[in-house]
Design an enzyme around this catalytic site. Structure first.
Site, short mmCIF file in Angstrom:
data_model
loop_
_atom_site.label_atom_id
_atom_site.label_comp_id
_atom_site.label_asym_id
_atom_site.label_seq_id
_atom_site.Cartn_x
_atom_site.Cartn_y
_atom_site.Cartn_z
N LEU A 102 -18.39 -1.38 1.13
CA LEU A 102 -19.23 -0.31 0.59
C LEU A 102 -19.18 -0.29 -0.93
O LEU A 102 -19.68 0.64 -1.56
CB LEU A 102 -18.79 1.05 1.14
CG LEU A 102 -18.83 1.20 2.66
CD1 LEU A 102 -18.33 2.58 3.07
CD2 LEU A 102 -20.23 0.97 3.19
N TYR A 105 0.86 -1.18 0.00
CA TYR A 105 0.00 0.00 0.00
C TYR A 105 0.90 1.23 0.00
O TYR A 105 1.47 1.61 1.02
CB TYR A 105 -0.91 0.03 1.24
CG TYR A 105 -1.98 -1.02 1.28
CD1 TYR A 105 -2.33 -1.75 0.15
CD2 TYR A 105 -2.65 -1.30 2.46
CE1 TYR A 105 -3.31 -2.72 0.20
CE2 TYR A 105 -3.65 -2.26 2.53
CZ TYR A 105 -3.97 -2.98 1.40
OH TYR A 105 -4.95 -3.93 1.45
#
Length: 284
Positions: free
Chosen positions: A206, A57
């Site tokens: 989501l 990341y």
């Protein structure tokens, strides 16, 4: 906030995902480093004891922010990372699946975070390889556990067949797969995890970058949110917690406002009417 076992430790069911701490697409420096640091510290203040991260990341950004914000770490904090991928110079995602790459990935995470051991590490799969390839990868993960570098082995992006192969070979403490109100393709994996007492940690709860509108803009989600005086994001996250007792959330954000919103989802109770209405949100 309720807890569920993640390997050797019970953790709160709402944790924090570090993927959004770097720049857009989990690549490059953060948009606002000061806020990123504040978000991490506030998450722990709000009771987060499970942080999901990865050395790729950034790369090398999320772990640096976590260490800068939290080191020396609270004793109760469980760090879960993943191996099996790397980034190219433009931010593209590449596989890093060979056993030596898995071992190097764990060592890089430990060094960047300043840890001697990770609570768990997920083996992220990128393709449907032959069972013998997965067996070799699992051997590498078992060696890392036996060497004391990780406490538990997790899996990511797996199907039922791959998960069954893994649990037949060794203990698996968590599984990370995409799963949300409108994308329930991993439901069989979730059910197998529930049967085996394995923590199921959905990513994209989501919706992915191009699918958030399908979740947050879904008419049923919006209607439930309005009736319960909550936000659509809180409803979608609370549904993941309510659908099974072995689900753990790791919603990620680099925004203090969104962090507070996400954490509040752990205290939102969906009534029978809401669960009934949301139960068909994933059907065409």
């Amino acid at each position: 906030m309720k807890t569920f076992p993640l390997g050797k430790r019970n953790v709160h069911r709402v944790g924090f995902g570090a993927m959004q701490l770097p720049g857009r697409g989990a690549f490059g420096p953060p948009r606002d480093r000061a806020e990123a640091l504040a978000v991490v510290r506030r998450a722990v203040d709000l009771g987060v004891d499970h942080i999901d991260t990865a050395q790729y990341y950034g790369p090398d950004v999320a772990n640096e922010i976590l260490r800068s914000a939290l080191y020396p770490y609270p004793e109760q904090l469980a760090f879960v990372s993943k191996v099996g991928a790397k980034r190219d110079e433009k931010g593209g995602w590449l596989p890093a699946q060979r056993p030596e790459e898995l071992r190097a990935g764990v060592q890089e995470n430990l060094q960047a975070l300043g840890l001697d051991k990770l609570h768990a590490v997920n083996l992220r799969l990128h393709a449907k390889d032959a069972p013998s390839v997965l067996d070799e990868q699992l051997d590498a993960m078992i060696d890392l556990r036996d060497a004391g570098l990780i406490d538990g082995i997790g899996m990511s992006n797996v199907d039922v067949e791959q998960l069954r192969q893994a649990v037949d070979k060794t203990e698996i403490v968590c599984v990370q797969n995409p799963f949300n109100l409108v994308d329930r393709a991993s439901q069989p994996v979730l059910e197998l995890c529930r049967e085996r007492g394995i923590a199921f940690v959905p990513f994209f709860p989501l919706g992915a970058a191009f699918g958030r509108a399908r979740v947050l803009g879904h008419p049923k989600v919006k209607a439930v949110a309005e009736r319960l005086d909550a936000t659509p994001a809180q409803v979608a996250l609370a549904w993941v917690l309510a659908i099974a007792d072995n689900t753990l959330l790791i919603p990620g954000t680099a925004s203090l406002e969104h962090l507070e919103e996400n954490m509040a989802a752990g205290h939102l109770k969906l009534d029978e009417q809401a669960m009934s209405e949301l139960g068909t949100a994933g059907t065409p």
